[in-house]
Write a protein that holds these residues in place. Structure first.
Motif, PDB file in Angstrom:
ATOM      1  N   VAL A   1       9.542  -0.426   1.348  1.00 33.65           N
ATOM      2  CA  VAL A   1       8.498  -0.063   2.316  1.00 33.65           C
ATOM      3  C   VAL A   1       7.170  -0.060   1.575  1.00 33.65           C
ATOM      4  CG1 VAL A   1       7.618   1.798   3.781  1.00 33.65           C
ATOM      5  CG2 VAL A   1      10.056   1.256   3.780  1.00 33.65           C
ATOM      6  N   THR A   2       6.215  -0.803   2.123  1.00 35.03           N
ATOM      7  CA  THR A   2       4.906  -0.890   1.472  1.00 35.03           C
ATOM      8  C   THR A   2       3.925   0.073   2.137  1.00 35.03           C
ATOM      9  OG1 THR A   2       5.353  -3.212   1.086  1.00 35.03           O
ATOM     10  CG2 THR A   2       3.075  -2.505   0.783  1.00 35.03           C
ATOM     11  N   VAL A   3       3.303   0.895   1.314  1.00 36.22           N
ATOM     12  CA  VAL A   3       2.271   1.814   1.813  1.00 36.22           C
ATOM     13  C   VAL A   3       0.972   1.451   1.092  1.00 36.22           C
ATOM     14  CG1 VAL A   3       1.544   4.235   1.957  1.00 36.22           C
ATOM     15  CG2 VAL A   3       3.942   3.645   2.269  1.00 36.22           C
ATOM     16  N   THR A   4      -0.080   1.233   1.886  1.00 36.54           N
ATOM     17  CA  THR A   4      -1.360   0.832   1.298  1.00 36.54           C
ATOM     18  C   THR A   4      -2.446   1.804   1.728  1.00 36.54           C
ATOM     19  OG1 THR A   4      -0.586  -1.417   1.642  1.00 36.54           O
ATOM     20  CG2 THR A   4      -2.869  -1.167   0.918  1.00 36.54           C
ATOM     21  N   CYS A   5      -3.150   2.333   0.747  1.00 31.20           N
ATOM     22  CA  CYS A   5      -4.212   3.297   1.043  1.00 31.20           C
ATOM     23  C   CYS A   5      -5.547   2.738   0.573  1.00 31.20           C
ATOM     24  CB  CYS A   5      -3.904   4.617   0.344  1.00 31.20           C
ATOM     25  SG  CYS A   5      -4.999   5.924   0.881  1.00 31.20           S
ATOM     26  N   PHE A   6      -6.479   2.571   1.529  1.00 30.64           N
ATOM     27  CA  PHE A   6      -7.835   2.147   1.195  1.00 30.64           C
ATOM     28  C   PHE A   6      -8.704   3.395   1.147  1.00 30.64           C
ATOM     29  CE2 PHE A   6      -5.994  -1.526   3.274  1.00 30.64           C
ATOM     30  CZ  PHE A   6      -6.483  -2.598   2.541  1.00 30.64           C
ATOM     31  N   PHE A   7      -9.429   3.575   0.088  1.00 27.72           N
ATOM     32  CA  PHE A   7     -10.378   4.693   0.054  1.00 27.72           C
ATOM     33  C   PHE A   7     -11.376   4.468  -1.069  1.00 27.72           C
ATOM     34  CE2 PHE A   7      -9.768   8.180  -3.201  1.00 27.72           C
ATOM     35  CZ  PHE A   7      -9.023   7.425  -4.089  1.00 27.72           C
TER      36      PHE A   7
ATOM     37  N   LYS B   1     -12.225   0.243   4.867  1.00 28.75           N
ATOM     38  CA  LYS B   1     -12.889   1.154   3.927  1.00 28.75           C
ATOM     39  C   LYS B   1     -11.985   2.367   3.659  1.00 28.75           C
ATOM     40  CE  LYS B   1     -16.697   4.379   3.418  1.00 28.75           C
ATOM     41  NZ  LYS B   1     -16.140   5.627   3.981  1.00 28.75           N
ATOM     42  N   ASP B   2     -11.672   3.115   4.704  1.00 26.45           N
ATOM     43  CA  ASP B   2     -10.806   4.291   4.571  1.00 26.45           C
ATOM     44  C   ASP B   2      -9.658   4.139   5.546  1.00 26.45           C
ATOM     45  OD1 ASP B   2     -12.267   6.059   2.779  1.00 26.45           O
ATOM     46  OD2 ASP B   2     -13.769   6.148   4.370  1.00 26.45           O
ATOM     47  N   SER B   3      -8.471   3.836   5.074  1.00 24.17           N
ATOM     48  CA  SER B   3      -7.351   3.780   6.009  1.00 24.17           C
ATOM     49  C   SER B   3      -6.029   3.811   5.250  1.00 24.17           C
ATOM     50  CB  SER B   3      -7.418   2.547   6.903  1.00 24.17           C
ATOM     51  OG  SER B   3      -7.622   1.420   6.131  1.00 24.17           O
ATOM     52  N   LEU B   4      -5.016   4.185   5.998  1.00 28.15           N
ATOM     53  CA  LEU B   4      -3.668   4.237   5.416  1.00 28.15           C
ATOM     54  C   LEU B   4      -2.745   3.380   6.275  1.00 28.15           C
ATOM     55  CD1 LEU B   4      -1.670   5.592   3.384  1.00 28.15           C
ATOM     56  CD2 LEU B   4      -1.308   7.354   5.121  1.00 28.15           C
ATOM     57  N   TYR B   5      -2.069   2.447   5.629  1.00 26.03           N
ATOM     58  CA  TYR B   5      -1.094   1.607   6.313  1.00 26.03           C
ATOM     59  C   TYR B   5       0.301   1.957   5.821  1.00 26.03           C
ATOM     60  CZ  TYR B   5      -4.510  -1.774   8.155  1.00 26.03           C
ATOM     61  OH  TYR B   5      -5.522  -2.377   8.833  1.00 26.03           O
ATOM     62  N   ILE B   6       1.226   2.100   6.764  1.00 26.58           N
ATOM     63  CA  ILE B   6       2.646   2.165   6.394  1.00 26.58           C
ATOM     64  C   ILE B   6       3.211   0.857   6.931  1.00 26.58           C
ATOM     65  CG2 ILE B   6       4.842   3.390   6.665  1.00 26.58           C
ATOM     66  CD1 ILE B   6       3.198   5.974   7.013  1.00 26.58           C
ATOM     67  N   GLU B   7       3.611  -0.014   6.025  1.00 26.12           N
ATOM     68  CA  GLU B   7       3.954  -1.396   6.369  1.00 26.12           C
ATOM     69  C   GLU B   7       2.750  -2.009   7.106  1.00 26.12           C
ATOM     70  OE1 GLU B   7       6.722  -2.135   4.388  1.00 26.12           O
ATOM     71  OE2 GLU B   7       7.993  -2.745   6.055  1.00 26.12           O
ATOM     72  N   THR B   8       2.952  -2.531   8.327  1.00 25.13           N
ATOM     73  CA  THR B   8       1.827  -3.205   9.006  1.00 25.13           C
ATOM     74  C   THR B   8       1.070  -2.252   9.925  1.00 25.13           C
ATOM     75  OG1 THR B   8       3.405  -3.857  10.680  1.00 25.13           O
ATOM     76  CG2 THR B   8       2.902  -5.487   8.981  1.00 25.13           C
TER      77      THR B   8
END
Ligand SMILES: CC(C)(COP(=O)(O)OP(=O)(O)OC[C@H]1O[C@@H](n2cnc3c(N)ncnc32)[C@H](O)[C@@H]1OP(=O)(O)O)[C@@H](O)C(=O)NCCC(=O)NCCS
Length: 259
Positions: free
Chosen positions: A178-184, A228-235
């Motif tokens: 599971v890919t989790v991507t955090c932009f901040f 800019k600021d966001s959290l993705y869990i998968e898509t």
């Protein structure tokens, strides 16, 4: 009541959005301070509202729009205006004119700096940072992205209206994980809290989750990903407003891990 420039004395208070009483704020780490130290020589401006008892009740933070999540130049962008509205800690300072005074002081400041206009963000719904509050102060809606409204007050006849940077991110997934991507980028303590919570929650799932942090304190990165600021869990983008609780973030991850 008056608006003053940020002083050394109040810097730590500004780093926690005047919420020095908040346990939640402690979860934000020192990302704000790191961001501030990068931006202070790049035109970042911060003003505080002080009442008749010398109590700090509000703050406004704005910077050259060239560093913001916006396509524009020669303007300033309001990252944040906040008049402390909780009963806890210093108490509720809202509805005493502090917001209006901070906005006026910031506008006068950027006019003197030669800016062609001021740009702000707000949400279309009547809570959190309301777009309608800026409209009341002469700002016009110029763009919108899923309820995030971009508002503009030009000071010069040749000012060009700004636009949001468009979303482009399509998460790259790793099969079997599971890919989790955090932009901040550290600017907003609310998102710093989300980043820290997500990082901690992801650890609980061990190698089932691949956690990526993408630091967006760079215009090229903001343009490349459109985030800019966001959290993705998968898509799925899971951040849509005020910070998500640890429980909600973990639940969102568990759903994907158990699928
Ligand atoms: C938007 C915000 C900055 C406005 O701050 P404020 O100090 O309350 O704002 P104002 O100075 O404009 O005053 C607001 C209202 O109080 C009224 N008011 C002002 N001075 C007053 C006084 N002395 N007595 C009574 N009412 C007064 C104003 O007329 C205004 O009324 P209206 O809403 O009916 O127009 C504040 O509500 C806020 O911080 N909201 C949350 C924003 C947020 O989430 N920021 C973080 C973003 S990450």
């Amino acid at each position: 009541m008056k608006a003053i420039d940020l002083t050394d004395e109040h810097r730590q208070l500004y780093f926690v959005c005047l919420e020095d009483w908040s346990e939640e704020m402690k979860e934000a780490g020192n990302h704000k301070e790191i961001w501030y130290n990068k931006m202070k020589d790049k035109g970042l401006r911060v003003k505080l509202a002080i009442d008749e008892n010398e109590q700090v009740g509000g703050m406004i933070e704005y910077m050259p729009i060239e560093y913001a999540f916006v396509q524009s130049s020669d303007h300033y962008f309001i990252n944040c205006i906040w008049v402390h509205g909780y009963k806890k800690g210093r108490g509720n300072f809202q509805k005493r004119g502090m917001g209006k005074a901070l906005l006026k002081a910031a506008e006068e400041d950027v006019k003197a700096l030669g800016a062609k206009g001021m740009v702000a963000w707000g949400i279309s719904l009547p809570f959190w940072m309301k777009a309608s509050w800026f409209k009341k102060h002469g700002y016009k809606k110029v763009d919108s992205n899923k309820g995030m409204v971009l508002l503009w007050k030009p000071f010069s006849s040749d000012a060009v209206p700004p636009k949001w940077i468009k979303k482009k991110y399509i998460p790259e997934l790793t099969p079997g994980k599971v890919t989790v991507t955090c932009f901040f980028n550290g600017q907003c303590p609310a998102y710093n809290i989300v980043h820290e919570r997500a990082k901690k929650a992801a650890k609980e799932f061990g190698d089932k989750i691949i956690f990526h942090t993408i630091n967006t304190n760079d215009k090229e990165i903001m343009h490349r990903y459109g985030e800019k600021d966001s959290l993705y869990i998968e898509t799925k983008k899971v951040t849509k407003g005020p910070p998500l609780s640890y429980k909600k973030i973990k639940r969102g991850m568990a759903k994907r891990v158990n699928k």
